[in-house]
Every structure is written in structure tokens, then in C-alpha cells.
Design a protein around this motif. Structure first.
Motif, short mmCIF file in Angstrom:
data_model
loop_
_atom_site.label_atom_id
_atom_site.label_comp_id
_atom_site.label_asym_id
_atom_site.label_seq_id
_atom_site.Cartn_x
_atom_site.Cartn_y
_atom_site.Cartn_z
N PRO A 82 0.87 -1.21 -0.12
CA PRO A 82 -0.10 -0.17 0.12
C PRO A 82 0.75 1.37 0.00
O PRO A 82 0.25 2.46 0.26
CB PRO A 82 -0.77 -0.16 1.11
CG PRO A 82 0.35 -0.81 2.30
CD PRO A 82 0.87 -1.71 1.27
N GLN A 83 2.18 1.10 -0.28
CA GLN A 83 2.93 2.54 0.04
C GLN A 83 3.60 2.69 -1.38
O GLN A 83 3.93 1.69 -2.22
CB GLN A 83 4.05 2.05 1.12
CG GLN A 83 3.60 2.00 2.23
CD GLN A 83 4.69 1.65 3.49
OE1 GLN A 83 5.64 0.93 3.10
NE2 GLN A 83 4.65 2.20 4.44
N CYS A 84 3.75 3.96 -1.75
CA CYS A 84 4.35 4.33 -3.14
C CYS A 84 5.02 5.69 -2.80
O CYS A 84 5.03 6.22 -1.76
CB CYS A 84 3.24 4.17 -3.94
SG CYS A 84 1.94 5.43 -3.98
N THR A 85 5.57 6.06 -3.96
CA THR A 85 6.22 7.40 -4.05
C THR A 85 5.43 8.09 -5.32
O THR A 85 5.20 7.49 -6.12
CB THR A 85 7.60 7.46 -4.09
OG1 THR A 85 7.96 6.79 -5.43
CG2 THR A 85 8.17 6.83 -2.89
N ALA A 104 3.81 8.50 -0.42
CA ALA A 104 2.38 8.33 -0.69
C ALA A 104 1.83 7.02 -0.47
O ALA A 104 2.46 6.10 -0.13
CB ALA A 104 2.18 8.78 -2.28
N HIS A 105 0.54 6.89 -0.08
CA HIS A 105 -0.23 5.68 -0.26
C HIS A 105 -0.93 5.38 -1.27
O HIS A 105 -1.50 6.24 -2.01
CB HIS A 105 -1.38 5.56 1.04
CG HIS A 105 -0.39 5.40 2.47
ND1 HIS A 105 0.06 6.62 3.17
CD2 HIS A 105 0.05 4.39 3.15
CE1 HIS A 105 0.67 6.16 4.20
NE2 HIS A 105 0.79 4.84 4.32
N ASN A 106 -1.35 4.09 -1.63
CA ASN A 106 -2.13 3.51 -2.69
C ASN A 106 -3.02 2.33 -1.89
O ASN A 106 -3.21 2.59 -0.58
CB ASN A 106 -1.42 2.95 -3.95
CG ASN A 106 -0.62 1.71 -3.41
OD1 ASN A 106 0.79 2.05 -3.12
ND2 ASN A 106 -0.98 0.57 -3.28
N PRO A 207 -3.29 3.22 4.25
CA PRO A 207 -3.80 2.69 2.99
C PRO A 207 -5.13 3.41 2.60
O PRO A 207 -5.80 3.71 3.48
CB PRO A 207 -3.72 1.22 3.01
CG PRO A 207 -2.94 0.96 4.28
CD PRO A 207 -3.00 2.11 5.28
N THR A 208 -5.34 3.15 1.18
CA THR A 208 -6.74 3.85 0.67
C THR A 208 -7.45 2.71 0.08
O THR A 208 -7.00 1.61 0.13
CB THR A 208 -6.51 4.62 -0.55
OG1 THR A 208 -5.80 4.06 -1.64
CG2 THR A 208 -5.46 5.92 -0.11
N HIS A 209 -8.90 2.76 -0.26
CA HIS A 209 -9.64 1.87 -0.94
C HIS A 209 -9.12 1.56 -2.53
O HIS A 209 -9.50 0.64 -2.94
CB HIS A 209 -10.82 2.06 -0.85
CG HIS A 209 -11.53 1.84 0.43
ND1 HIS A 209 -11.57 3.08 1.48
CD2 HIS A 209 -12.38 1.12 1.10
CE1 HIS A 209 -12.20 2.54 2.56
NE2 HIS A 209 -12.67 1.46 2.20
N GLY A 210 -8.43 2.64 -3.13
CA GLY A 210 -8.26 2.33 -4.31
C GLY A 210 -7.06 3.66 -4.97
O GLY A 210 -6.76 3.83 -6.11
N CYS A 211 -7.42 4.74 -4.24
CA CYS A 211 -6.84 6.15 -4.55
C CYS A 211 -5.39 5.97 -4.34
O CYS A 211 -4.70 5.37 -3.69
CB CYS A 211 -7.60 7.24 -4.01
SG CYS A 211 -9.21 7.35 -4.02
N VAL A 212 -4.79 7.22 -4.85
CA VAL A 212 -3.28 7.66 -4.57
C VAL A 212 -3.29 8.83 -3.65
O VAL A 212 -3.95 9.81 -3.94
CB VAL A 212 -2.41 7.55 -5.67
CG1 VAL A 212 -0.96 8.19 -5.20
CG2 VAL A 212 -2.21 6.39 -6.32
#
Length: 244
Positions: A82-85, A104-106, A207-212
Motif C-alpha cells: 500500500p506504499q508508493c512514491t 504516498a499511499h495506494n 492505505p486507501t480503498h483504491g486512490c493515491v
């Protein structure tokens, strides 16, 4: 209220890939590229600007329309992470210039090539960015901005964090939606089972449901920078997928 600035429309066409709802989409139609004025910098910086976006392989690069000169790249740590940049890249006469890297989170369960409603995965793909909005007044967005109380985000996230303020600012990702409408519009061209409401929005610490999601200051930066005339897109997915 809806605040619509004069801007060229963005068009999205489907790609064989797959938001906080739904499937991937190729971002836009092919056209002759627009050459923006170079970003101010030294000659050495311009010479070092890559002609392609770092981290994107030929397949993902080909999905970016030729007329696009702004690309937000969300790079996940892995297919189930669930983690991103997030990095905003801007094309100049000398190549693509990268902005700072933002944590960021996804979605909770990572990424999906065929997103479905409720799967808790973010859709892999390259998508146009054509509309914005939020609970708060327009901070100076270049994208058409829709202020509404409908962006209220009550409750808590997956890690117990409060969600309040998450939708203070959002940018709609053109997955399973009709471009040129409010992010709150419920039109779902692929059908409701494929989800929708996939946004860039303010990070709530989980984490999100589907967003960034990125920090509020970074959302303001994106809103003030992304220009419809430059055909902005987002390329989103885990690193190995983006590198293809």
C-alpha cells in the motif's frame, strides 16, 4: 459551486489494463507534441534531463500521449504493497524534468490489472487528469475545480487513523468516469462493478480503498501546477509493472 476555467478538453481511451473504486486506460489520443518553454535552470541541468521518464519502460511510455507534457508517476513498492512514491515530471525542450519525490499511499492490498469494486486494490494504468475539487475553496487550481460539501470524509481508515480532511483537495483520475465532470459524478462507462471514484487526494496516514494519496501541501502543488493545456496524466503501478 463549479469553477470552470477555459481549457482544452482531455480525452481518454481504453487500454488493456486496470480506482478509490476501478481498469486501466490509455490516456488520451495521439497528437503532435506541444513544446513548452524550458524550465529555468543551468545548461548542465538541461543536458542531464532524460528524454524518457525514469522508471517507465517502452510499453508504459507508449501509453502516454505525445501531446502530454506533465506526468505524475506513482510508483508502488510491490504488487501487494500500500506504499508508493509520487513524482511530477514535466517535459521541456531538453527532456523530462523530475520534481521532488513524495511519500504516498495506494490501496490496502496493492494493485490490480482488472480493478473491481471493493477489491481494495488501485488500478494499474496510465490515465488522464482532467478535473479537480474538494471540500475547501479552490487554492488556485488550473484544472476545473468543484467545491462541494459532498467531499466530506468521516470515519477512520484501515489503521484507525481519522479520515477527516482526506478530500479537502482531490484530483479525479480518469478511470471509469466521464472526463469534464465533477469528481463526484457517478457516471461509470465500464459499469458500476468496475468501481470508480479513483482520485489523487490528501493523505490520511494509511492505505486507501483504491486512490493515491499525498500530503496536503503536495496536493496544493499539483493543483497549482497541472495545466489542462499540457494534457496531464498519471502513470500508476508498482515499479516492476511500470518498467515494462
Amino acid at each position: 459551486m463549479i469553477n470552470r476555467r477555459t481549457a482544452l478538453p482531455l480525452l481518454a481511451s481504453p487500454l488493456l489494463l486496470t480506482g478509490c473504486g476501478g481498469s486501466g486506460g490509455e490516456a488520451g489520443q495521439r497528437a503532435r507534441p506541444t513544446r513548452p518553454a524550458p524550465v529555468t535552470g543551468t545548461t548542465s541541468q538541461a543536458e542531464q534531463a532524460p528524454h524518457g521518464i525514469p522508471g517507465l519502460g517502452p510499453t508504459r511510455t507508449a501509453a502516454i500521449p505525445e501531446q502530454c507534457t506533465q506526468a505524475v508517476v506513482a510508483t508502488g513498492r510491490g504488487p501487494d504493497s500500500p506504499q508508493c512514491t509520487v513524482v511530477l515530471h514535466q517535459r521541456t525542450a531538453d527532456g523530462w524534468q523530475a520534481g521532488p519525490s513524495w511519500p504516498a499511499h495506494n490501496a490496502l492490498k496493492g494493485w490490480s490489472s482488472h480493478h473491481m469494486l471493493g477489491d481494495l486494490r488501485s488500478p494499474l494504468g496510465v490515465y488522464t487528469l482532467s478535473d479537480a475539487g474538494g471540500l475547501l475553496p479552490d487554492p488556485g487550481s488550473r484544472l476545473p475545480y468543484h467545491e462541494s460539501a459532498g467531499f466530506h470524509s468521516p470515519g477512520t481508515g484501515f489503521e484507525g487513523e481519522p479520515l477527516d480532511g482526506s478530500f479537502d483537495y482531490v484530483i479525479a483520475i480518469d478511470y471509469n468516469r466521464k472526463p469534464g465532470t465533477s469528481p463526484l459524478d457517478w457516471t461509470r462507462p465500464l459499469g458500476p462493478k468496475r468501481g470508480g471514484g479513483v482520485w489523487l487526494h490528501v493523505d490520511h496516514g494509511g492505505p486507501t480503498h483504491g486512490c493515491v494519496s499525498v500530503a496536503k501541501a503536495h496536493m496544493k502543488d499539483l493543483l497549482r501546477t497541472l495545466d489542462p493545456a499540457r494534457r496531464p496524466v498519471v502513470a500508476m503501478g508498482y515499479a516492476d509493472w511500470l518498467a515494462v
